[in-house]
Design an enzyme around this catalytic site. Structure first.
Site, short mmCIF file in Angstrom:
data_model
loop_
_atom_site.label_atom_id
_atom_site.label_comp_id
_atom_site.label_asym_id
_atom_site.label_seq_id
_atom_site.Cartn_x
_atom_site.Cartn_y
_atom_site.Cartn_z
N HIS A 202 0.93 -0.92 0.42
CA HIS A 202 0.31 0.31 0.29
C HIS A 202 1.05 1.59 0.25
O HIS A 202 0.51 2.38 -0.64
CB HIS A 202 -0.99 0.07 0.93
CG HIS A 202 -1.92 -0.26 0.64
ND1 HIS A 202 -2.70 -1.71 0.63
CD2 HIS A 202 -3.41 0.18 0.78
CE1 HIS A 202 -4.27 -2.47 -0.28
NE2 HIS A 202 -3.94 -1.11 -0.09
N LYS B 73 -10.13 -7.32 6.93
CA LYS B 73 -10.94 -6.95 8.53
C LYS B 73 -10.98 -6.11 9.78
O LYS B 73 -9.93 -5.24 9.69
CB LYS B 73 -10.53 -8.48 9.39
CG LYS B 73 -9.11 -8.33 9.84
CD LYS B 73 -8.73 -10.19 10.79
CE LYS B 73 -7.56 -9.78 11.20
NZ LYS B 73 -6.42 -8.76 12.15
#
Lengths: 280, 178
Positions: free
Chosen positions: B39, B104
């Site tokens: 990322h 999650k």
């Protein structure tokens, strides 16, 4: 004086790292059945159902229960009548970790420097806690710790007047903040007393204790149950989708502390809290 | 999980908008993995107007770093990692069309706002169900940042990959996910 060669320790650590990551603890697997029956919604039931199926697949196909196979935490209890031969004990343990993570196809998740962040590529070094105990055996516990849950853990130095209500509030607040992030249903390890660092170690040791167990002191055993009830009324539920089972168990370990202090540590364990133990 | 809508990646805006927070889905098709280190690089690539490692439009990014594949397996265990660690990078990536995310746990207000603004989707896969989810992966290959090891960007072909909508395109958030 009993002699134990260091390569036996390496072999044991290798085996325990693999076993802990592939075979979910029996007490946790058993607790899933109760959680499934307690849950009322299709979503919560389906998530617990996934966890039951997941443990079965991992065991049968010999792959890790969770891809985060953790930083290797090793508890080494060395009998005082044992002499380790053939090399450095810590190096022998780290070699066992290295082999276990390589030969068990476990993920290497350790970076050498917290800011530079270059992966060490063999999951070493482990975090090792040595203790010297009576006897002529060596007991090793591999406790690979995933960091989805570790990141949500906390220590707080309460003061004596905060009392048991302060302890309970800190534990439930920590679980509330963890929310859906830490892979509920959780195992909550709590350390109360000692010093700042020792409370944290107690909390980590508390995660080792089986779900069916209770603290030997009736007051703390009751506190474990009360905290479990409080946590399970938070309605975080399996994976955070609401429900009865935010935690499977709260385990508390305590130690004497200073007249000025009430240290409390909460080590959050996920539903794949892992341990495997062996004795030489 | 039994009931659930089957959705196929790459996703159309129509597919995304039909889903509501709390819906169960099964994903078929091609998705991409990327977590912390990937990322950071994708974020920097966007800032420098460099080409992203895969076509963002319609794609889903799965926050996951698998365990190594044992011989004879396509991939090792592969469950989601905690999404909030990607929150610093997600709003920019969402604005550049990488607007379907699988992970999650909670998301921050800036991510929820970006999902709402650009019509994105945040799906929750079950954390720790990594052996089960590995069975849903039929093919895997590294397509970028190979030096990152488990954190490299992988292209996955998935079949009946189970997830639940935690944040929908209208910015509705399932409780406990913010």
């Amino acid at each position: 004086m009993r002699e134990i060669p260091s390569d036996k320790i390496t072999e044991l650590v290798e085996k325990l790292c693999i076993d802990a990551n592939i075979n979910l603890r029996g007490d946790i697997a058993r607790s899933f059945e109760g959680a499934y029956n307690r849950e009322k919604t299709d979503t919560a039931k389906s998530i617990i159902g996934q966890l039951i199926e997941n443990a079965k697949i991992a065991r049968e196909e010999k792959i890790p229960v969770c891809q985060d196979t953790g930083m290797a935490v090793i508890f080494a209890e060395i009998g005082q009548d044992v002499h380790i031969t053939g090399g450095d004990l810590a190096a022998a343990i780290n070699e066992g970790v290295r082999r276990g993570y390589r030969n068990g196809y476990l993920r290497k998740s350790v970076v050498a420097d917290p800011i530079e962040r270059i992966n060490t590529a063999d999951n070493t070094p482990a975090v090792i806690y040595f203790s010297i105990v009576p006897g002529n055996e060596v007991k090793i516990t591999a406790a690979p710790k995933g960091f989805g849950s570790e990141n949500k853990s906390a220590v707080k130095m309460l003061i004596p007047s905060d009392g048991i209500e302060g302890v309970k509030k800190f534990v439930t607040d920590t679980v509330r903040l963890a929310g859906s992030d830490a892979c509920p249903p959780l195992i909550v390890g709590v350390g109360v007393g000692g010093t700042m660092d020792y409370a944290a170690l107690l909390a980590k040791q508390a995660l080792k204790r089986e779900i069916e167990s209770r603290n030997e002191n009736p007051f703390w055993a009751e506190t474990e149950l009360e905290l479990l009830r409080d946590i399970n009324s938070l309605n975080i539920g399996p994976a955070g989708f609401g429900g009865e089972t935010t935690a499977l168990k709260v385990n508390i370990e305590t130690y004497p502390t200073h007249i000025a202090a009430l240290p409390v540590a909460v080590n959050i364990g996920c539903h794949a809290t892992r341990h495997s133990q062996g004795v030489l | 999980m039994s009931a659930g809508k089957i959705i196929t990646a790459a996703f159309s805006d129509e597919t995304i908008r039909e889903l509501k927070a709390g819906d169960s889905v099964f994903i078929n098709g091609t998705i991409y993995t990327g977590r912390d280190a990937a990322h950071k690089r994708m974020f920097e690539a966007c800032l420098n107007n460099e080409k992203p490692p895969f076509e963002f439009s319609g794609s889903a990014i799965y926050y996951a770093g698998p365990s190594p594949a044992p011989p004879g397996r396509v991939i090792g265990s592969i469950g989601p990692t905690t999404s909030s660690r990607m929150d610093k990078y997600s709003p920019l990536l969402i604005s550049r069309s990488l607007k379907v995310m699988i992970g999650k746990g909670k998301r921050g207000p800036e991510v929820i706002e970006a999902i709402k603004k650009y019509g994105g989707l945040y799906l929750s896969a079950t954390g720790g169900a990594a052996a089960l989810l590995s069975r849903c992966v039929k093919a895997a290959k590294i397509i970028a940042y190979e030096d990152l090891g488990t954190e490299a960007v992988r292209e996955l072909q998935v079949f009946m990959f189970p997830a639940i909508v935690a944040i929908d395109a209208n910015g509705n958030v399932f409780p406990s996910f913010c």
